[in-house]
Design an enzyme around this catalytic site. Structure first.
Site, PDB file in Angstrom:
ATOM      1  N   LYS A 219      44.322  91.659  14.149  1.00 37.72           N
ATOM      2  CA  LYS A 219      44.468  91.619  15.611  1.00 37.72           C
ATOM      3  C   LYS A 219      44.034  92.963  16.202  1.00 37.72           C
ATOM      4  CE  LYS A 219      49.348  92.904  15.219  1.00 37.72           C
ATOM      5  NZ  LYS A 219      50.716  92.377  15.217  1.00 37.72           N
TER       6      LYS A 219
ATOM      7  N   ARG B 128      61.573  88.048  20.243  1.00 35.03           N
ATOM      8  CA  ARG B 128      60.335  87.991  21.037  1.00 35.03           C
ATOM      9  C   ARG B 128      59.876  86.531  21.060  1.00 35.03           C
ATOM     10  NH1 ARG B 128      56.346  92.636  18.685  1.00 35.03           N
ATOM     11  NH2 ARG B 128      56.165  90.940  17.171  1.00 35.03           N
TER      12      ARG B 128
ATOM     13  N   TYR C 224      44.184 123.551  30.551  1.00 32.33           N
ATOM     14  CA  TYR C 224      44.908 123.138  31.758  1.00 32.33           C
ATOM     15  C   TYR C 224      46.388 123.486  31.674  1.00 32.33           C
ATOM     16  CZ  TYR C 224      40.820 120.429  33.155  1.00 32.33           C
ATOM     17  OH  TYR C 224      39.567 120.053  33.533  1.00 32.33           O
TER      18      TYR C 224
ATOM     19  N   MET D  88      40.149 115.866  28.696  1.00 34.35           N
ATOM     20  CA  MET D  88      39.457 114.585  28.554  1.00 34.35           C
ATOM     21  C   MET D  88      38.439 114.600  27.426  1.00 34.35           C
ATOM     22  SD  MET D  88      37.258 112.401  31.322  1.00 34.35           S
ATOM     23  CE  MET D  88      38.592 112.100  32.461  1.00 34.35           C
TER      24      MET D  88
HETATM   25  C1  LIG Z   1      51.110  92.578  13.879  1.00 39.79           C
HETATM   26  C2  LIG Z   1      51.873  91.605  13.075  1.00 39.79           C
HETATM   27  C3  LIG Z   1      52.005  91.789  11.696  1.00 39.79           C
HETATM   28  C4  LIG Z   1      51.513  93.017  10.981  1.00 39.79           C
HETATM   29  O1  LIG Z   1      52.435  94.071  11.157  1.00 39.79           O
HETATM   30  P1  LIG Z   1      52.239  95.447  10.383  1.00 39.79           P
HETATM   31  O2  LIG Z   1      53.460  96.218  10.703  1.00 39.79           O
HETATM   32  O3  LIG Z   1      51.009  96.073  10.987  1.00 39.79           O
HETATM   33  O4  LIG Z   1      52.044  95.102   8.973  1.00 39.79           O
HETATM   34  C5  LIG Z   1      52.655  90.806  10.973  1.00 39.79           C
HETATM   35  N1  LIG Z   1      53.150  89.703  11.580  1.00 39.79           N
HETATM   36  C6  LIG Z   1      53.044  89.509  12.896  1.00 39.79           C
HETATM   37  C7  LIG Z   1      53.623  88.289  13.498  1.00 39.79           C
HETATM   38  C8  LIG Z   1      52.414  90.449  13.696  1.00 39.79           C
HETATM   39  O5  LIG Z   1      52.311  90.242  15.008  1.00 39.79           O
END
Ligand SMILES: *Cc1c(COP(=O)(O)O)cnc(C)c1O
Length: 368
Positions: free
Chosen positions: A35, A130, A260, A308
């Site tokens: 992802k 969630r 800065y 930046m």
């Molecule tokens: C992102 C995600 C993972 C992977 O998590 P990591 O901590 O990066 O291994 C596994 N399962 C779900 C449902 C996720 O959204």
């Protein structure tokens, strides 16, 4: 010459880290979680290193399409499932497996016309709160799904909130493992519980081992439980290097400041280097003075605010540094040196995940 900053994606490291997931969970199949454009590495760029996975887990249909365009014929899992009914048509067309986490997704499936039943991953909310069905509602969701002609196999899945640490003084996954086991003990089907942290830390627990692990951050060499453990402890290798060069040098007198807000004031005469890397490259602006950095492979620290396009580093420990000297912001440095992304993240009050994902579009990336 282009601005000297670049990112490298290390194919061997990705393959090594994936092999580590297999070693930790020898009886399970491994989802490489890709992802967020493979945690900022780029799906196409990470693919050569991760193609040995049993499947790819992601969120966006467009990322699934890109994997199919790379000729990946194996499993692809949508970790949040579909977002609207017509996404199911794309699932049918591309043969995507998808999470079902709520009742409305079952309604959509029931109305979906397909000749090819879908493989679905029914998600339990075992305590993360969630996504997913609560344990008390899980069985009826399963029964409803199982009766649908649109549904093929159902895998049971849940996600841990605290696999990287203890929770309220006890093992962080126990309450969720218990809830999941109790609500599913007599349901058939494969199981998937572990993220990276659980894959690394909890595989001695047979209830966690299951059929599929979901290796995200560990695939990229990030350490989910840093600083309790580091990449050396878990034998993970950084899959991303961010490196640049010194553009200029300055000699400061005591009392002079850098950058800065004059956030750093020299207490003694010192030489500093100006690096072609700033927050518009994805380097965290919140990394204050003292954030580790390598110059010519020698460990030193940033001074002053990140701007930046530039940041400044202390050259006291690197007297030979000159314009063009190599600067490693994170990842692999010269001569086998290394700077874990987790250390930089910690100095900026965040985690390696966020830094990887934030690598900016303007940084040229090569695959090595
Ligand atoms: C992102 C995600 C993972 C992977 O998590 P990591 O901590 O990066 O291994 C596994 N399962 C779900 C449902 C996720 O959204």
């Amino acid at each position: 010459m282009p601005r000297p900053i670049e990112a490298l994606i290390h194919t061997d490291a990705l393959a090594h880290n994936l092999a580590r997931a297999r070693e930790c969970a020898p009886d399970a199949r491994v989802w490489a979680v890709v992802k967020a454009n493979a945690y900022g590495h780029g799906i196409e760029r990470a693919y050569p290193g991760l193609r040995g996975a049993d499947g790819f887990a992601l969120l966006d249909l467009n990322e699934a399409e890109r994997l199919r365009a790379l000729d990946w014929r194996g499993p692809i899992l949508l970790l949040e499932g579909v977002f609207e009914p017509r996404d199911l048509e794309i699932c049918s067309r591309l043969n995507l497996w998808h999470v079902v986490h709520a009742e409305h997704q079952i309604d959509w499936l029931a109305a979906h016309k397909t000749h090819q039943p879908h493989r679905v991953f029914l998600k339990m909310n075992s305590g993360m709160n969630r996504l997913g069905f609560r344990p008390a509602a899980f069985r009826s969701a399963w029964t409803r799904l199982n009766a649908l002609p649109q549904v093929d196999e159902i895998t049971l899945v849940t996600h841990f909130s605290d696999a990287d640490a203890d929770r309220f003084g006890v093992n962080g996954i126990e309450h969720q493992v218990k809830a999941f086991a109790e609500a599913t003990h007599d349901l058939p089907g494969e199981r998937s519980l572990a993220n990276s942290a659980a894959t690394l830390r909890h595989m001695q627990d047979p209830r966690v081992r299951s059929d599929w692990v979901r290796a995200g951050i560990m695939s990229y060499g990030g350490v989910p439980d840093f600083p309790e453990h580091d990449g050396h402890h878990w034998n993970l290798r950084p899959a991303m290097t961010l490196r640049s060069q010194l553009l200029a040098m300055q000699s400061l007198q005591p009392g002079e400041s850098v950058g800065y807000g004059s956030a750093y004031v020299a207490e003694r005469a010192m030489r500093i280097g100006i690096v072609a890397c700033g927050y518009a490259d994805g380097y965290p602006r919140h990394a204050g003075s003292g954030t580790p950095v390598l110059v010519n492979g020698v460990r030193t620290a940033t001074v002053g605010r990140v701007s930046m396009d530039m940041l400044a580093v202390d050259l006291t420990a690197v007297p030979a540094a000159q314009v063009g000297s190599e600067v490693t912001l994170w990842g692999e440095g010269p001569r086998g040196t290394r700077l874990p992304i987790d250390e930089v993240a910690r100095a900026a009050g965040t985690i390696g995940y966020e830094l990887m994902c934030a690598l900016a579009l303007r940084v040229p990336v090569s695959v090595v």
